[in-house]
Design a protein around this motif. Structure first.
Motif, PDB file in Angstrom:
ATOM      1  N   PRO A  18      -1.622 -12.830   3.190  1.00  0.00           N
ATOM      2  CA  PRO A  18      -2.859 -12.913   2.402  1.00  0.00           C
ATOM      3  C   PRO A  18      -3.631 -11.592   2.306  1.00  0.00           C
ATOM      4  CG  PRO A  18      -2.680 -14.779   3.895  1.00  0.00           C
ATOM      5  CD  PRO A  18      -1.568 -13.832   4.242  1.00  0.00           C
ATOM      6  N   GLU A  19      -3.501 -10.714   3.305  1.00  0.00           N
ATOM      7  CA  GLU A  19      -4.188  -9.410   3.251  1.00  0.00           C
ATOM      8  C   GLU A  19      -3.393  -8.379   2.460  1.00  0.00           C
ATOM      9  OE1 GLU A  19      -5.614  -7.905   6.935  1.00  0.00           O
ATOM     10  OE2 GLU A  19      -7.164  -9.434   7.024  1.00  0.00           O
ATOM     11  N   ARG A  20      -2.149  -8.700   2.120  1.00  0.00           N
ATOM     12  CA  ARG A  20      -1.270  -7.832   1.341  1.00  0.00           C
ATOM     13  C   ARG A  20      -1.049  -6.469   2.005  1.00  0.00           C
ATOM     14  NH1 ARG A  20      -1.409  -7.833  -4.615  1.00  0.00           N
ATOM     15  NH2 ARG A  20       0.661  -7.064  -4.141  1.00  0.00           N
ATOM     16  N   SER A  21      -0.655  -6.495   3.262  1.00  0.00           N
ATOM     17  CA  SER A  21      -0.329  -5.274   4.006  1.00  0.00           C
ATOM     18  C   SER A  21       0.809  -4.524   3.332  1.00  0.00           C
ATOM     19  CB  SER A  21       0.112  -5.622   5.431  1.00  0.00           C
ATOM     20  OG  SER A  21      -0.891  -6.318   6.108  1.00  0.00           O
ATOM     21  N   LEU A  22       0.925  -3.250   3.649  1.00  0.00           N
ATOM     22  CA  LEU A  22       2.047  -2.463   3.138  1.00  0.00           C
ATOM     23  C   LEU A  22       3.360  -3.014   3.693  1.00  0.00           C
ATOM     24  CD1 LEU A  22       0.804   1.237   3.500  1.00  0.00           C
ATOM     25  CD2 LEU A  22       0.756  -0.218   1.465  1.00  0.00           C
ATOM     26  N   THR A  23       4.392  -2.989   2.869  1.00  0.00           N
ATOM     27  CA  THR A  23       5.729  -3.317   3.348  1.00  0.00           C
ATOM     28  C   THR A  23       6.231  -2.136   4.175  1.00  0.00           C
ATOM     29  OG1 THR A  23       6.807  -2.322   1.432  1.00  0.00           O
ATOM     30  CG2 THR A  23       6.221  -4.683   1.258  1.00  0.00           C
ATOM     31  N   ASP A  24       7.330  -2.337   4.894  1.00  0.00           N
ATOM     32  CA  ASP A  24       7.921  -1.216   5.632  1.00  0.00           C
ATOM     33  C   ASP A  24       8.296  -0.092   4.677  1.00  0.00           C
ATOM     34  OD1 ASP A  24       7.618  -2.545   8.042  1.00  0.00           O
ATOM     35  OD2 ASP A  24       9.689  -3.301   8.071  1.00  0.00           O
ATOM     36  N   GLU A  25       8.883  -0.466   3.542  1.00  0.00           N
ATOM     37  CA  GLU A  25       9.260   0.542   2.545  1.00  0.00           C
ATOM     38  C   GLU A  25       8.025   1.240   1.972  1.00  0.00           C
ATOM     39  OE1 GLU A  25      11.450   0.877  -1.809  1.00  0.00           O
ATOM     40  OE2 GLU A  25      11.763  -0.918  -0.604  1.00  0.00           O
ATOM     41  N   GLY A  26       6.962   0.481   1.731  1.00  0.00           N
ATOM     42  CA  GLY A  26       5.719   1.062   1.232  1.00  0.00           C
ATOM     43  C   GLY A  26       5.145   2.067   2.207  1.00  0.00           C
ATOM     44  N   GLN A  28       6.823   3.724   4.535  1.00  0.00           N
ATOM     45  CA  GLN A  28       7.724   4.884   4.605  1.00  0.00           C
ATOM     46  C   GLN A  28       7.532   5.803   3.400  1.00  0.00           C
ATOM     47  OE1 GLN A  28      11.608   3.156   5.014  1.00  0.00           O
ATOM     48  NE2 GLN A  28      11.217   2.460   7.111  1.00  0.00           N
ATOM     49  N   THR A  29       7.348   5.226   2.227  1.00  0.00           N
ATOM     50  CA  THR A  29       7.136   6.031   1.024  1.00  0.00           C
ATOM     51  C   THR A  29       5.857   6.853   1.143  1.00  0.00           C
ATOM     52  OG1 THR A  29       8.316   4.451  -0.360  1.00  0.00           O
ATOM     53  CG2 THR A  29       6.760   5.917  -1.478  1.00  0.00           C
ATOM     54  N   VAL A  30       4.787   6.231   1.615  1.00  0.00           N
ATOM     55  CA  VAL A  30       3.517   6.942   1.764  1.00  0.00           C
ATOM     56  C   VAL A  30       3.638   8.019   2.843  1.00  0.00           C
ATOM     57  CG1 VAL A  30       1.062   6.713   2.328  1.00  0.00           C
ATOM     58  CG2 VAL A  30       2.184   4.991   0.893  1.00  0.00           C
ATOM     59  N   GLU A  31       4.340   7.723   3.921  1.00  0.00           N
ATOM     60  CA  GLU A  31       4.547   8.728   4.970  1.00  0.00           C
ATOM     61  C   GLU A  31       5.295   9.938   4.419  1.00  0.00           C
ATOM     62  OE1 GLU A  31       6.508   6.417   7.988  1.00  0.00           O
ATOM     63  OE2 GLU A  31       4.602   5.671   8.808  1.00  0.00           O
ATOM     64  N   GLN A  57      -4.766   1.172   4.364  1.00  0.00           N
ATOM     65  CA  GLN A  57      -3.570   1.587   5.110  1.00  0.00           C
ATOM     66  C   GLN A  57      -2.983   2.868   4.509  1.00  0.00           C
ATOM     67  OE1 GLN A  57      -1.378  -2.256   4.802  1.00  0.00           O
ATOM     68  NE2 GLN A  57      -0.846  -1.814   6.928  1.00  0.00           N
ATOM     69  N   THR A  58      -2.867   2.906   3.211  1.00  0.00           N
ATOM     70  CA  THR A  58      -2.328   4.085   2.528  1.00  0.00           C
ATOM     71  C   THR A  58      -3.194   5.309   2.818  1.00  0.00           C
ATOM     72  OG1 THR A  58      -1.378   2.707   0.772  1.00  0.00           O
ATOM     73  CG2 THR A  58      -1.727   5.037   0.257  1.00  0.00           C
ATOM     74  N   ASP A  97     -13.025  18.643  -2.498  1.00  0.00           N
ATOM     75  CA  ASP A  97     -11.720  18.153  -2.936  1.00  0.00           C
ATOM     76  C   ASP A  97     -11.598  16.740  -2.394  1.00  0.00           C
ATOM     77  OD1 ASP A  97     -11.158  20.588  -4.080  1.00  0.00           O
ATOM     78  OD2 ASP A  97      -9.856  21.276  -2.463  1.00  0.00           O
ATOM     79  N   VAL A  98     -11.340  15.797  -3.280  1.00  0.00           N
ATOM     80  CA  VAL A  98     -11.354  14.397  -2.878  1.00  0.00           C
ATOM     81  C   VAL A  98     -10.083  13.696  -3.329  1.00  0.00           C
ATOM     82  CG1 VAL A  98     -12.618  13.662  -4.951  1.00  0.00           C
ATOM     83  CG2 VAL A  98     -12.760  12.279  -2.898  1.00  0.00           C
ATOM     84  N   MET A  99      -9.607  12.786  -2.482  1.00  0.00           N
ATOM     85  CA  MET A  99      -8.455  11.949  -2.804  1.00  0.00           C
ATOM     86  C   MET A  99      -8.970  10.523  -2.932  1.00  0.00           C
ATOM     87  SD  MET A  99      -4.937  11.415  -0.608  1.00  0.00           S
ATOM     88  CE  MET A  99      -4.141  12.904  -1.232  1.00  0.00           C
ATOM     89  N   LEU A 100      -8.620   9.876  -4.038  1.00  0.00           N
ATOM     90  CA  LEU A 100      -8.999   8.483  -4.264  1.00  0.00           C
ATOM     91  C   LEU A 100      -7.754   7.627  -4.124  1.00  0.00           C
ATOM     92  CD1 LEU A 100     -11.247   8.859  -7.446  1.00  0.00           C
ATOM     93  CD2 LEU A 100     -11.963   8.819  -5.047  1.00  0.00           C
ATOM     94  N   VAL A 101      -7.798   6.655  -3.233  1.00  0.00           N
ATOM     95  CA  VAL A 101      -6.659   5.761  -3.008  1.00  0.00           C
ATOM     96  C   VAL A 101      -7.069   4.379  -3.490  1.00  0.00           C
ATOM     97  CG1 VAL A 101      -5.068   4.770  -1.336  1.00  0.00           C
ATOM     98  CG2 VAL A 101      -5.940   7.106  -1.008  1.00  0.00           C
TER      99      VAL A 101
END
Length: 163
Positions: A18-26, A28-31, A57-58, A97-101
């Motif tokens: 229900p919280e829609r956490s990152l998948t393992d692949e997600g 790893q991709t962000v890392e 999380q991202t 300098d800002v990052m928007l996620v």
């Protein structure tokens, strides 16, 4: 000043989590992206993210690598269908300098509002030897798909030197 727009990593379905956490692949991709940005010399002063867990999380993964001086900040009004006008106004007065996620379509609409100008104002900073890729969608409109500048291929501090 630079603005980095980042769509959160792949997340689990609402039925699965229900919280829609990152998948393992997600995750790893962000890392991998965080490692790439760090090795290329990207630097951000602050990372802002929506209140959704997958965006937080991202942002956390990116912050662990990029180490923004002003840290991370949860920002309301960045949900997928929220109005972009407040963020647009905020970014025009931003000094860091800002990052928007965040999420689509929010990020896409924000990018369009920041970039769509007349033909006499360049939308992309071209570099000799660089590549900009556009893609035509089903509605026959063109979108920026990706861009790579040669400085990205040269390792540490390349992004900062490209300015």
């Amino acid at each position: 000043m630079r603005i980095y727009l980042v769509q959160h990593g792949a997340s689990k379905s609402e039925a699965e989590d229900p919280e829609r956490s990152l998948t393992d692949e997600g995750r790893q991709t962000v890392e991998k992206m965080a490692d790439y940005l760090t090795s290329a010399g990207a630097s951000v002063d602050r990372i802002k993210h929506s209140d959704k867990w997958r965006a937080r999380q991202t942002a956390g993964i990116l912050a662990a690598s990029l180490k923004p001086q002003s840290g991370m900040e949860q920002v309301s009004g960045m949900a997928p269908d929220d109005d972009i006008s407040a963020m647009g106004i905020s970014l025009h007065s931003e000094g860091e300098d800002v990052m928007l996620v965040g999420h689509l379509p929010y990020l896409s609409r924000l990018l369009s509002s920041l970039l769509l100008v007349d033909e006499n104002r360049p939308l992309v900073e071209f570099r000799m030897g660089g590549v900009v890729c556009l893609e035509r969608s089903e509605d026959r409109s063109w979108r920026l798909l990706w861009a790579v500048i040669p400085e990205l291929l040269h390792g540490s501090s390349a992004l900062r030197e490209a300015a």
